[in-house]
Design an enzyme around this catalytic site. Sequence first.
Site, PDB file in Angstrom:
ATOM      1  N   ARG A 117      34.426 -29.655  10.993  1.00  0.00           N
ATOM      2  CA  ARG A 117      35.720 -29.332  10.385  1.00  0.00           C
ATOM      3  C   ARG A 117      36.803 -29.073  11.420  1.00  0.00           C
ATOM      4  O   ARG A 117      37.979 -29.122  11.134  1.00  0.00           O
ATOM      5  CB  ARG A 117      35.568 -28.145   9.426  1.00  0.00           C
ATOM      6  CG  ARG A 117      34.908 -28.563   8.108  1.00  0.00           C
ATOM      7  CD  ARG A 117      34.500 -27.382   7.263  1.00  0.00           C
ATOM      8  NE  ARG A 117      33.438 -26.639   7.893  1.00  0.00           N
ATOM      9  CZ  ARG A 117      32.951 -25.491   7.429  1.00  0.00           C
ATOM     10  NH1 ARG A 117      33.454 -24.968   6.342  1.00  0.00           N
ATOM     11  NH2 ARG A 117      31.973 -24.889   8.036  1.00  0.00           N
ATOM     12  N   GLN A 118      36.385 -28.799  12.655  1.00  0.00           N
ATOM     13  CA  GLN A 118      37.378 -28.578  13.730  1.00  0.00           C
ATOM     14  C   GLN A 118      37.710 -29.930  14.354  1.00  0.00           C
ATOM     15  O   GLN A 118      37.327 -30.214  15.480  1.00  0.00           O
ATOM     16  CB  GLN A 118      36.815 -27.659  14.828  1.00  0.00           C
ATOM     17  CG  GLN A 118      35.899 -26.549  14.373  1.00  0.00           C
ATOM     18  CD  GLN A 118      36.645 -25.499  13.587  1.00  0.00           C
ATOM     19  OE1 GLN A 118      37.792 -25.197  13.906  1.00  0.00           O
ATOM     20  NE2 GLN A 118      36.026 -24.962  12.561  1.00  0.00           N
TER      21      GLN A 118
ATOM     22  N   LYS B  51      43.785 -29.149  -2.823  1.00  0.00           N
ATOM     23  CA  LYS B  51      43.541 -27.811  -2.252  1.00  0.00           C
ATOM     24  C   LYS B  51      44.540 -27.539  -1.131  1.00  0.00           C
ATOM     25  O   LYS B  51      44.772 -28.385  -0.281  1.00  0.00           O
ATOM     26  CB  LYS B  51      42.110 -27.737  -1.702  1.00  0.00           C
ATOM     27  CG  LYS B  51      41.799 -26.422  -0.994  1.00  0.00           C
ATOM     28  CD  LYS B  51      40.314 -26.251  -0.750  1.00  0.00           C
ATOM     29  CE  LYS B  51      39.835 -26.966   0.482  1.00  0.00           C
ATOM     30  NZ  LYS B  51      38.387 -26.840   0.704  1.00  0.00           N
TER      31      LYS B  51
ATOM     32  N   ASP C 107      16.960 -10.315  27.955  1.00  0.00           N
ATOM     33  CA  ASP C 107      18.414 -10.376  28.219  1.00  0.00           C
ATOM     34  C   ASP C 107      19.143 -11.347  27.286  1.00  0.00           C
ATOM     35  O   ASP C 107      20.334 -11.594  27.439  1.00  0.00           O
ATOM     36  CB  ASP C 107      18.664 -10.772  29.683  1.00  0.00           C
ATOM     37  CG  ASP C 107      18.076 -12.138  30.017  1.00  0.00           C
ATOM     38  OD1 ASP C 107      17.548 -12.808  29.092  1.00  0.00           O
ATOM     39  OD2 ASP C 107      18.146 -12.547  31.186  1.00  0.00           O
ATOM     40  N   GLY C 108      18.419 -11.939  26.313  1.00  0.00           N
ATOM     41  CA  GLY C 108      19.077 -12.808  25.330  1.00  0.00           C
ATOM     42  C   GLY C 108      19.002 -14.283  25.662  1.00  0.00           C
ATOM     43  O   GLY C 108      19.390 -15.122  24.845  1.00  0.00           O
ATOM     44  N   GLU C 109      18.517 -14.634  26.867  1.00  0.00           N
ATOM     45  CA  GLU C 109      18.392 -16.059  27.181  1.00  0.00           C
ATOM     46  C   GLU C 109      17.223 -16.653  26.387  1.00  0.00           C
ATOM     47  O   GLU C 109      16.326 -15.933  25.964  1.00  0.00           O
ATOM     48  CB  GLU C 109      18.162 -16.248  28.693  1.00  0.00           C
ATOM     49  CG  GLU C 109      19.385 -15.850  29.506  1.00  0.00           C
ATOM     50  CD  GLU C 109      19.223 -16.118  31.002  1.00  0.00           C
ATOM     51  OE1 GLU C 109      18.160 -16.610  31.419  1.00  0.00           O
ATOM     52  OE2 GLU C 109      20.178 -15.799  31.750  1.00  0.00           O
TER      53      GLU C 109
ATOM     54  N   ARG D  18      44.765 -24.930   1.857  1.00  0.00           N
ATOM     55  CA  ARG D  18      44.048 -23.832   2.524  1.00  0.00           C
ATOM     56  C   ARG D  18      45.064 -22.970   3.240  1.00  0.00           C
ATOM     57  O   ARG D  18      45.812 -23.423   4.083  1.00  0.00           O
ATOM     58  CB  ARG D  18      42.995 -24.370   3.503  1.00  0.00           C
ATOM     59  CG  ARG D  18      42.170 -23.246   4.115  1.00  0.00           C
ATOM     60  CD  ARG D  18      40.960 -23.742   4.850  1.00  0.00           C
ATOM     61  NE  ARG D  18      39.853 -24.165   4.018  1.00  0.00           N
ATOM     62  CZ  ARG D  18      39.002 -23.335   3.415  1.00  0.00           C
ATOM     63  NH1 ARG D  18      39.152 -22.027   3.515  1.00  0.00           N
ATOM     64  NH2 ARG D  18      38.004 -23.805   2.703  1.00  0.00           N
TER      65      ARG D  18
ATOM     66  N   ASP E 204      30.993 -30.719  -3.850  1.00  0.00           N
ATOM     67  CA  ASP E 204      31.618 -30.629  -2.528  1.00  0.00           C
ATOM     68  C   ASP E 204      30.529 -30.783  -1.478  1.00  0.00           C
ATOM     69  O   ASP E 204      29.339 -30.608  -1.777  1.00  0.00           O
ATOM     70  CB  ASP E 204      32.325 -29.269  -2.378  1.00  0.00           C
ATOM     71  CG  ASP E 204      33.489 -29.336  -1.390  1.00  0.00           C
ATOM     72  OD1 ASP E 204      33.669 -30.383  -0.745  1.00  0.00           O
ATOM     73  OD2 ASP E 204      34.216 -28.331  -1.269  1.00  0.00           O
TER      74      ASP E 204
END
Length: 298
Positions: free
Chosen positions: A98-99, A195, A40-42, A197, A222
């Site tokens: 970056r957030q 820059k 199930d993806g767990e 963005r 960078d």
Amino acid sequence: MSHSRFPILFVWPGQEALGRRLCSRLCWEEGAFELRRFPDGESYVRVLSRVSDREVFIHSSLDQPDAKLAPLLWIAETARDMGAAKVTLIAPYLAYLRQDKSFFDGEAVSSKYFAKVLSSSFDALVTVDPHLHRYVSLDEIYKIPSQVLSASQEIAHWVRREVEKPVFIGPDSESGQWVAQVASLSGAPYFVAEKIRKGDRLVEIRLPDFVGATEGVPVLVDDIISTGRTMIESVALLRQKGWAAPVCIGVHAVFAGDAYNELKGSGAGRVVTCNSLPHPSNEIDLSEVLARALEGKR
Ligand code: R5P
């Protein structure tokens, strides 16, 4: 002798190149664990090595962080339940930094939430050149002690060996911190571009007015190469101004989608990265800088 004198390092699947090099430099035992998905993806996790009373290190660079986060936390918590003396995350590439600001109402400052979650399951963090822009230090968001290492020496060493007459260029103001350090260690000139963005895959680069072509080889530095647009636009601008094909160096080879091939086909000279994230462009090894720091911590 207490078992805590013998640290154990768990290496995330796919990150064996750097993880095992680190293990052998430090003469540490590599931990065994099982990691798989239920139908199930767990995430299923089982720690197979003895960790009780030992210092546990988990080496996992955090690209594709959403998929890694749950099993990573399960391993750390399992080690704690099994009596580990301390659990440290070694994430040469640390995601979500970056957030760092809410630009629009309701936007998640995910760097903060990510830090909160990791801080609750680990006792310490070691990373390399994290993307600190609006945060001055990881301590602003991480509640656990963090050790921040720099790849600058290794990059400068590579450039000294491989590039004649380098002129370093930072493609944006944030990169100024890395490029200034690498240039000074290399004894070479540098400048920083500007820059703007305009979207995830849309950036505009402006070179300072004084910049004309010189005889040197431009070396763009960078921290992260993600979509590659920052590098690609910088390469285009430098070529237009008559510079030689730029060498593009990124600390962290994130390379979203086909970014690597797009950058290689954009008129760049060489595209080179550190091995914080496994990638064909890895030419700069971080195992020594990591090993020195980890050895010093104990
Ligand atoms: C952000 O400012 C970083 O320092 C990098 O310049 C940025 O992440 C590169 O992103 P991309 O490769 O998508 O232009």
